[in-house]
Each structure stands twice: as structure tokens, then as C-alpha cells.
Scaffold this motif. Sequence first.
Motif, PDB file in Angstrom:
ATOM      1  N   VAL A  12       0.837  -1.204   0.000  1.00  0.00           N
ATOM      2  CA  VAL A  12       0.000   0.000   0.000  1.00  0.00           C
ATOM      3  C   VAL A  12       0.870   1.251   0.000  1.00  0.00           C
ATOM      4  CG1 VAL A  12      -1.913  -1.120   1.206  1.00  0.00           C
ATOM      5  CG2 VAL A  12      -0.182   0.072   2.539  1.00  0.00           C
ATOM      6  N   ALA A  13       0.302   2.337  -0.518  1.00  0.00           N
ATOM      7  CA  ALA A  13       0.924   3.657  -0.430  1.00  0.00           C
ATOM      8  C   ALA A  13       0.081   4.482   0.528  1.00  0.00           C
ATOM      9  CB  ALA A  13       0.964   4.320  -1.800  1.00  0.00           C
ATOM     10  N   LEU A  14       0.743   5.348   1.304  1.00  0.00           N
ATOM     11  CA  LEU A  14       0.010   6.161   2.265  1.00  0.00           C
ATOM     12  C   LEU A  14       0.801   7.399   2.644  1.00  0.00           C
ATOM     13  CD1 LEU A  14       0.497   4.853   5.813  1.00  0.00           C
ATOM     14  CD2 LEU A  14       1.169   3.413   3.919  1.00  0.00           C
ATOM     15  N   ARG A  15       0.089   8.314   3.254  1.00  0.00           N
ATOM     16  CA  ARG A  15       0.693   9.527   3.780  1.00  0.00           C
ATOM     17  C   ARG A  15       0.139   9.676   5.195  1.00  0.00           C
ATOM     18  NH1 ARG A  15       2.764  13.689   0.594  1.00  0.00           N
ATOM     19  NH2 ARG A  15       1.660  12.812  -1.171  1.00  0.00           N
ATOM     20  N   LEU A  26       4.800  10.904   1.245  1.00  0.00           N
ATOM     21  CA  LEU A  26       4.158   9.745   0.645  1.00  0.00           C
ATOM     22  C   LEU A  26       5.158   8.589   0.713  1.00  0.00           C
ATOM     23  CD1 LEU A  26       1.800   8.539  -1.006  1.00  0.00           C
ATOM     24  CD2 LEU A  26       3.025   9.303  -3.051  1.00  0.00           C
ATOM     25  N   HIS A  27       4.691   7.456   1.177  1.00  0.00           N
ATOM     26  CA  HIS A  27       5.570   6.286   1.268  1.00  0.00           C
ATOM     27  C   HIS A  27       4.726   5.023   1.138  1.00  0.00           C
ATOM     28  CE1 HIS A  27       4.116   6.719   5.400  1.00  0.00           C
ATOM     29  NE2 HIS A  27       4.481   5.470   5.618  1.00  0.00           N
ATOM     30  N   GLY A  28       5.382   3.896   1.141  1.00  0.00           N
ATOM     31  CA  GLY A  28       4.672   2.633   0.993  1.00  0.00           C
ATOM     32  C   GLY A  28       5.098   1.614   2.032  1.00  0.00           C
ATOM     33  N   TYR A  66      -1.711  -2.186  -3.816  1.00  0.00           N
ATOM     34  CA  TYR A  66      -1.156  -1.196  -4.743  1.00  0.00           C
ATOM     35  C   TYR A  66      -2.050   0.038  -4.887  1.00  0.00           C
ATOM     36  CZ  TYR A  66       2.107  -4.870  -5.926  1.00  0.00           C
ATOM     37  OH  TYR A  66       3.060  -5.851  -5.867  1.00  0.00           O
ATOM     38  N   LYS A  67      -2.746   0.377  -3.807  1.00  0.00           N
ATOM     39  CA  LYS A  67      -3.625   1.546  -3.814  1.00  0.00           C
ATOM     40  C   LYS A  67      -3.139   2.561  -2.786  1.00  0.00           C
ATOM     41  CE  LYS A  67      -6.838  -0.077  -6.683  1.00  0.00           C
ATOM     42  NZ  LYS A  67      -6.838  -1.463  -6.712  1.00  0.00           N
ATOM     43  N   TYR A  68      -3.687   3.778  -2.888  1.00  0.00           N
ATOM     44  CA  TYR A  68      -3.404   4.860  -1.942  1.00  0.00           C
ATOM     45  C   TYR A  68      -4.366   4.692  -0.769  1.00  0.00           C
ATOM     46  CZ  TYR A  68      -2.603   9.682  -0.355  1.00  0.00           C
ATOM     47  OH  TYR A  68      -2.288  10.810   0.379  1.00  0.00           O
ATOM     48  N   ASN A  70      -4.987   6.229   1.967  1.00  0.00           N
ATOM     49  CA  ASN A  70      -5.750   7.394   2.432  1.00  0.00           C
ATOM     50  C   ASN A  70      -7.109   7.452   1.727  1.00  0.00           C
ATOM     51  OD1 ASN A  70      -2.794   7.943   2.670  1.00  0.00           O
ATOM     52  ND2 ASN A  70      -3.528   9.745   3.762  1.00  0.00           N
ATOM     53  N   ASP A  71      -7.101   7.230   0.416  1.00  0.00           N
ATOM     54  CA  ASP A  71      -8.343   7.269  -0.361  1.00  0.00           C
ATOM     55  C   ASP A  71      -9.222   6.056  -0.088  1.00  0.00           C
ATOM     56  OD1 ASP A  71      -7.559   9.664  -1.473  1.00  0.00           O
ATOM     57  OD2 ASP A  71      -6.957   8.791  -3.403  1.00  0.00           O
TER      58      ASP A  71
END
Length: 124
Positions: A12-15, A26-28, A66-68, A70-71
Motif C-alpha cells: 500500500v501507499a500512504l501519507r 508519501l511512502h509505501g 497497490y492503492k493509496y 488514504n483514499d
Amino acid sequence: MYGVCVSKWVSVALRLSSPYLQGSPLHGHDYKVKVCVEGPLGSDNKVIDHLELLALLDECLRDINYKYLNDVLGVENPTAELMTSHIASCISTRLKRDGLRIVLVEACTPSDLCSYYKPLSQHK
């Protein structure tokens, strides 16, 4: 009572907002997500087939992998704790056999930093 656990990797990617981070980069993360279900044995002498539970986990991770994050979670600070709760909700709506319940959803990084969620019915 009997139980079955399965696990699968997700990326996952996140902030995050944190007093320990400067700014909000932003990192994963890669997480090994583990789901444990318990209940009585069915007529097949299983709580649930491991492959069936793994397929449910895979289905629920599709929205995250593989998604953001936060969203996906709709929050400013998407912690692993919130992610495990989201996964638990997804799987619990797909469990078909009566008497089955999720007892644990855990997410661990490769360096064994883990967060988990236990449904309220498990808290004492």
C-alpha cells in the motif's frame, strides 16, 4: 472451539500525520496480512477450508493492494490498525457458514512491526 488462519502479502501507499515525521511524506509499506476465523466444525470436519478463506482474503485485499490507502479508507491518517479493521469488515460480510467469526486480523511489516484488530465480541 476450532480455528483457521491464512495470510497474504499486500502493498500500500500512504501519507501519515505524525509528530515524529517532518512533513507528511508519501511512502509505501508491505504487510503480511493474517486473518483468523473460529467456529464449530462443519460436516466436512473443518471450520472453513483454508483455500476458501484465502480466496476471501484475496478478494478483500484487491481494494487495497497497490492503492493509496488514504483514499481507500477515506481518512487523513490511514494506520495499519484502520486497515485491519477494514479487512475484517470486508471478510465478515462474506463468511457464509453460520457460527463463523473473525477473531483476529493482523498486519505485519517485513521487520515484524505489527498491528491487529479483534472484533468487539472478542474483547473482555
